[in-house]
Design a protein around this motif. Sequence first.
Motif, PDB file in Angstrom:
ATOM      1  N   SER A 176       0.830  -1.218   0.000  1.00  0.00           N
ATOM      2  CA  SER A 176       0.000   0.000   0.000  1.00  0.00           C
ATOM      3  C   SER A 176       0.859   1.260   0.000  1.00  0.00           C
ATOM      4  O   SER A 176       0.380   2.336  -0.341  1.00  0.00           O
ATOM      5  CB  SER A 176      -0.951  -0.014   1.198  1.00  0.00           C
ATOM      6  N   ASP A 177       2.169   1.139   0.365  1.00  0.00           N
ATOM      7  CA  ASP A 177       3.018   2.354   0.296  1.00  0.00           C
ATOM      8  C   ASP A 177       3.627   2.530  -1.102  1.00  0.00           C
ATOM      9  O   ASP A 177       4.469   3.391  -1.308  1.00  0.00           O
ATOM     10  CB  ASP A 177       4.135   2.266   1.352  1.00  0.00           C
ATOM     11  N   GLY A 178       3.219   1.690  -2.060  1.00  0.00           N
ATOM     12  CA  GLY A 178       3.686   1.876  -3.434  1.00  0.00           C
ATOM     13  C   GLY A 178       4.937   1.090  -3.753  1.00  0.00           C
ATOM     14  O   GLY A 178       5.366   1.062  -4.905  1.00  0.00           O
ATOM     15  N   THR A 179       5.540   0.390  -2.811  1.00  0.00           N
ATOM     16  CA  THR A 179       6.723  -0.423  -3.109  1.00  0.00           C
ATOM     17  C   THR A 179       6.294  -1.835  -3.523  1.00  0.00           C
ATOM     18  O   THR A 179       5.128  -2.208  -3.401  1.00  0.00           O
ATOM     19  CB  THR A 179       7.650  -0.543  -1.887  1.00  0.00           C
ATOM     20  N   LEU A 180       7.317  -2.567  -4.011  1.00  0.00           N
ATOM     21  CA  LEU A 180       7.073  -3.922  -4.496  1.00  0.00           C
ATOM     22  C   LEU A 180       7.968  -4.857  -3.684  1.00  0.00           C
ATOM     23  O   LEU A 180       9.152  -4.590  -3.491  1.00  0.00           O
ATOM     24  CB  LEU A 180       7.461  -3.970  -5.983  1.00  0.00           C
ATOM     25  N   HIS A 181       7.373  -5.959  -3.184  1.00  0.00           N
ATOM     26  CA  HIS A 181       8.153  -6.898  -2.368  1.00  0.00           C
ATOM     27  C   HIS A 181       8.282  -8.233  -3.077  1.00  0.00           C
ATOM     28  O   HIS A 181       7.349  -8.692  -3.718  1.00  0.00           O
ATOM     29  CB  HIS A 181       7.423  -7.151  -1.026  1.00  0.00           C
ATOM     30  N   LYS A 182       9.489  -8.824  -2.923  1.00  0.00           N
ATOM     31  CA  LYS A 182       9.598 -10.241  -3.299  1.00  0.00           C
ATOM     32  C   LYS A 182      10.764 -10.858  -2.547  1.00  0.00           C
ATOM     33  O   LYS A 182      11.853 -10.296  -2.540  1.00  0.00           O
ATOM     34  CB  LYS A 182       9.824 -10.404  -4.804  1.00  0.00           C
ATOM     35  N   ALA A 183      10.538 -11.975  -1.954  1.00  0.00           N
ATOM     36  CA  ALA A 183      11.580 -12.754  -1.275  1.00  0.00           C
ATOM     37  C   ALA A 183      12.406 -11.876  -0.345  1.00  0.00           C
ATOM     38  O   ALA A 183      13.640 -11.896  -0.385  1.00  0.00           O
ATOM     39  CB  ALA A 183      12.478 -13.457  -2.303  1.00  0.00           C
ATOM     40  N   GLY A 184      11.723 -11.067   0.490  1.00  0.00           N
ATOM     41  CA  GLY A 184      12.417 -10.267   1.487  1.00  0.00           C
ATOM     42  C   GLY A 184      13.073  -9.005   0.948  1.00  0.00           C
ATOM     43  O   GLY A 184      13.649  -8.227   1.691  1.00  0.00           O
ATOM     44  N   GLU A 185      12.975  -8.783  -0.362  1.00  0.00           N
ATOM     45  CA  GLU A 185      13.573  -7.562  -0.931  1.00  0.00           C
ATOM     46  C   GLU A 185      12.479  -6.565  -1.265  1.00  0.00           C
ATOM     47  O   GLU A 185      11.359  -6.950  -1.598  1.00  0.00           O
ATOM     48  CB  GLU A 185      14.356  -7.895  -2.196  1.00  0.00           C
ATOM     49  N   THR A 186      12.830  -5.326  -1.205  1.00  0.00           N
ATOM     50  CA  THR A 186      11.865  -4.265  -1.491  1.00  0.00           C
ATOM     51  C   THR A 186      12.392  -3.409  -2.637  1.00  0.00           C
ATOM     52  O   THR A 186      13.575  -3.058  -2.662  1.00  0.00           O
ATOM     53  CB  THR A 186      11.671  -3.375  -0.249  1.00  0.00           C
ATOM     54  N   TYR A 187      11.495  -3.145  -3.584  1.00  0.00           N
ATOM     55  CA  TYR A 187      11.878  -2.284  -4.720  1.00  0.00           C
ATOM     56  C   TYR A 187      11.027  -1.038  -4.672  1.00  0.00           C
ATOM     57  O   TYR A 187       9.797  -1.117  -4.589  1.00  0.00           O
ATOM     58  CB  TYR A 187      11.655  -3.002  -6.051  1.00  0.00           C
ATOM     59  N   ALA A 188      11.712   0.116  -4.752  1.00  0.00           N
ATOM     60  CA  ALA A 188      10.976   1.381  -4.677  1.00  0.00           C
ATOM     61  C   ALA A 188      10.900   2.026  -6.050  1.00  0.00           C
ATOM     62  O   ALA A 188       9.955   2.760  -6.342  1.00  0.00           O
ATOM     63  CB  ALA A 188      11.654   2.319  -3.684  1.00  0.00           C
ATOM     64  N   THR A 189      11.887   1.743  -6.905  1.00  0.00           N
ATOM     65  CA  THR A 189      11.880   2.388  -8.233  1.00  0.00           C
ATOM     66  C   THR A 189      11.929   1.311  -9.316  1.00  0.00           C
ATOM     67  O   THR A 189      12.411   0.200  -9.090  1.00  0.00           O
ATOM     68  CB  THR A 189      13.117   3.286  -8.420  1.00  0.00           C
ATOM     69  N   ILE A 190      11.441   1.693 -10.492  1.00  0.00           N
ATOM     70  CA  ILE A 190      11.431   0.782 -11.628  1.00  0.00           C
ATOM     71  C   ILE A 190      12.864   0.389 -11.999  1.00  0.00           C
ATOM     72  O   ILE A 190      13.137  -0.741 -12.379  1.00  0.00           O
ATOM     73  CB  ILE A 190      10.674   1.426 -12.818  1.00  0.00           C
ATOM     74  N   GLU A 191      13.823   1.351 -11.852  1.00  0.00           N
ATOM     75  CA  GLU A 191      15.208   1.069 -12.228  1.00  0.00           C
ATOM     76  C   GLU A 191      15.791  -0.051 -11.366  1.00  0.00           C
ATOM     77  O   GLU A 191      16.488  -0.946 -11.877  1.00  0.00           O
ATOM     78  CB  GLU A 191      16.091   2.330 -12.106  1.00  0.00           C
ATOM     79  N   SER A 192      15.501   0.009 -10.071  1.00  0.00           N
ATOM     80  CA  SER A 192      16.071  -1.025  -9.197  1.00  0.00           C
ATOM     81  C   SER A 192      15.525  -2.405  -9.570  1.00  0.00           C
ATOM     82  O   SER A 192      16.246  -3.408  -9.561  1.00  0.00           O
ATOM     83  CB  SER A 192      15.779  -0.707  -7.728  1.00  0.00           C
ATOM     84  N   LEU A 193      14.237  -2.452  -9.924  1.00  0.00           N
ATOM     85  CA  LEU A 193      13.642  -3.738 -10.316  1.00  0.00           C
ATOM     86  C   LEU A 193      14.229  -4.244 -11.638  1.00  0.00           C
ATOM     87  O   LEU A 193      14.588  -5.418 -11.781  1.00  0.00           O
ATOM     88  CB  LEU A 193      12.119  -3.610 -10.433  1.00  0.00           C
ATOM     89  N   LEU A 194      14.352  -3.329 -12.615  1.00  0.00           N
ATOM     90  CA  LEU A 194      14.909  -3.740 -13.911  1.00  0.00           C
ATOM     91  C   LEU A 194      16.320  -4.259 -13.750  1.00  0.00           C
ATOM     92  O   LEU A 194      16.707  -5.256 -14.369  1.00  0.00           O
ATOM     93  CB  LEU A 194      14.897  -2.560 -14.896  1.00  0.00           C
ATOM     94  N   HIS A 195      17.080  -3.592 -12.892  1.00  0.00           N
ATOM     95  CA  HIS A 195      18.445  -4.022 -12.645  1.00  0.00           C
ATOM     96  C   HIS A 195      18.444  -5.455 -12.096  1.00  0.00           C
ATOM     97  O   HIS A 195      19.194  -6.314 -12.543  1.00  0.00           O
ATOM     98  CB  HIS A 195      19.122  -3.077 -11.653  1.00  0.00           C
ATOM     99  N   ARG A 196      17.539  -5.687 -11.149  1.00  0.00           N
ATOM    100  CA  ARG A 196      17.426  -7.007 -10.530  1.00  0.00           C
ATOM    101  C   ARG A 196      17.074  -8.071 -11.599  1.00  0.00           C
ATOM    102  O   ARG A 196      17.625  -9.163 -11.632  1.00  0.00           O
ATOM    103  CB  ARG A 196      16.333  -6.958  -9.455  1.00  0.00           C
ATOM    104  N   LEU A 197      16.128  -7.724 -12.503  1.00  0.00           N
ATOM    105  CA  LEU A 197      15.697  -8.673 -13.548  1.00  0.00           C
ATOM    106  C   LEU A 197      16.849  -9.009 -14.485  1.00  0.00           C
ATOM    107  O   LEU A 197      17.034 -10.149 -14.898  1.00  0.00           O
ATOM    108  CB  LEU A 197      14.530  -8.092 -14.348  1.00  0.00           C
TER     109      LEU A 197
END
Lengths: 333, 447
Positions: B422-443
Amino acid sequence: MMTERVTLALPSKGAIADPTTNFLQDCGLRVDKPNPRQYTGSIPALPWVDVLFQRVTDVVYKVSDGTAQLGITGLDVVREHPHEDLVVVHNDLRYGYCKLLVAVPESWVDVETMIDLTEVALDFREHKRRNLRVATVYSNLARQFLHDQGIHHFTLVSAEGAIEAAPTIGYADIIVDLMQTGTTLRENHLKALPDGVVVESQACLVGNRQALRESPAVLDTARAMLEHIDGALQGRGFSQVTVNIHGESVQEIARRVAANPITRGLQGPTISPIHGTEDGWHTVTVIISNSNLLAAVQYLRELGGSQCIVVPVRSIFLDQSPTFARLQEAIGS
Amino acid sequence: MRDKVINLLAGRLEQFMTRYGYEKIETPIIQPAELFLSKAGDQIIHRLFTFDRLGRQLALRPEFTALAAYAYVTQFGGNTHPVIRWQFGGPVFEDAAGDYQRYSIGAELIGMAGAAAEAEIIAMAANGAAERGVEHPNLVIGHAQLMRVLLERFKLDNRTQRFLLHHLPSLRQTGKTYVLEQLDKLLLGQGASDNIGAEAVSELSTQQMLDALLDATQRGVTMGSRTRHDIVRRLLQKRQRATERDQVVAALDFLEAWSAISSAPEAAFALIEEMIAPDDTEAQRVLENWREVITLLDAYGIQPNSITIQPALARSWDYYTGIVFELWSKSGHHIGGGGRYDELTRLIGGDHDVPAVGFAYYIDPLVAALPEAVATAQPPIVIAANSGAVAHAIRWAQALRARGVSVVLADTGSDNSYVAQSDGTLHKAGETYATIESLLHRLEVAQ
């Protein structure tokens, strides 16, 4: 006793109609038809079975769609109308033999094999600018066979009867048709090609796969019919021979009779003493193949046998019907 | 799963062939059966899926080549023969037990003669498979035309030649004796000459003999639609064949040696050259063309060591008129094949021969030959939402999709899914992503 009714479709007319009822009678399965104009009948030996008389092609249709669960028809018709629910229960009833084959006008003296015909088909294409026309009732089998032989440019002319007359009348060049004796072909100035045999056919027992799988009554009926049929077909080649022979003992006579393989019988002779006027007479009973019958009788005479009585064997039941075992495999039960 | 892989593969192969300038065209699935029967001799004919409608015999398409030739003839009738590059993809059908439908992908280059066209099609077939992940695909290359040209010196009639070519596979499998037996039995043996007498050799005397025979026996009552002259002509051809047995045996010897050749290009070409008479300029020209194809393939990056020359390679003989080839994976899967078919346009009703070369992939073996990782489609990432966070989940999905990532929005989360908070972040496996860049980097790291 079985309460479920089972329907058996038998040919009503055509070349295998009468032979079928005769065959079943020989197998101990007499068919009663109360009225020649009715389409139903019964088999006293299998009282739960209703017999339905149909044309050979309709037998295949009715068994395929399950209206009848069992039927007798020709292998040619079965091959022409394959159906995933149609299973051949017995493929060797040993009557109704015929061949589906390619026949051409006798005047085509240059055509002796299918290879010649392949070339004539190309000739038609190149010089006459049209296809070879083939008259047949068996369009599926004919098409497949001609393609297999490398003939691709042909037109099938469908007709329901008098196929042999097609080349003379002029609506086809060659035919693919059934031949029993060859007389009809000769009368119509046609000749069969020796390597043009599409199907070697005879009468066969067919069943509906689903019904055989799911209904114990149908499977039991198939088993009963196969027992009778296998028994009769096995028995057909044998005779039971009874002969009186004089000898010192049962063992001594047995040794002499069994010394010749053709009088050894299925397992060995059955011998029992005759309680009559003179001592030492025995009755020997043995099953003998019909092809050896005279030689066997001659040998028994040489052993001093007399009053030889021969009775045809109606059935030989083995430990189990070999065909039924194959059927269970085929329907996956 | 299999459908997914085929879809993905079809899409990639289509893109690949587009880079060679091949335009995807659609063809009807139902056509008059006659169209496919023109390819006399092709194996598929036995299993053509046909049915009747109002007296017309129709068929489901068994392949694309005849359709391509037909489309070419109908679009470009007359004397202009433009060069077209077409590719095809879709279901094809055959009347075989159980498996009526297969997926087929192929391409045709019509209107262009010569080694450049052949090399282009062969290279595209091999390189397309290699780019999908088939390691070192092997090419087996034969030549239907060169064999025909060389057979000419034996002066066989069409019929005998057809017979010999038809028996090429059995020549290899069961040897010459069997083929000779068949030949004696079916072609040369009991000739109709028995009926007409040994001295009847001229057309006139044969005609007279036949007339007498047919009239005397009344065999002439039924003729089909052949004339007595037709029969005489064939009788004479058959007689002539019977006198040519030595020639046929010589031709068989040649074919046996020809079939035995199977090796790398230079060694094979040396053997082939020995079998060509010095004055046979036609055969030498054809061989020259064949060598050129191999040279051009090298420019496409296809080394001679991935090529086997098999001059008697038997594809559908009546239909191919030049180079023929098969494509094999190292694992032994037969993944494609094709060749030159310059006469097909005329066979299916055009006025002229038009040079044409094409190929098709066999999709099931091709899929089987692909490494597992390549054969598996990249699954989309899954985003679920905590309560009240559905709008956040959608925004994440849209942002990722805009960057070319496939996203599925799920009802409920699972081990593999990201969960929008609900705070707009994305969670998976104990990690939190706040920006699209951080998620893309992870992918990217994950890939």
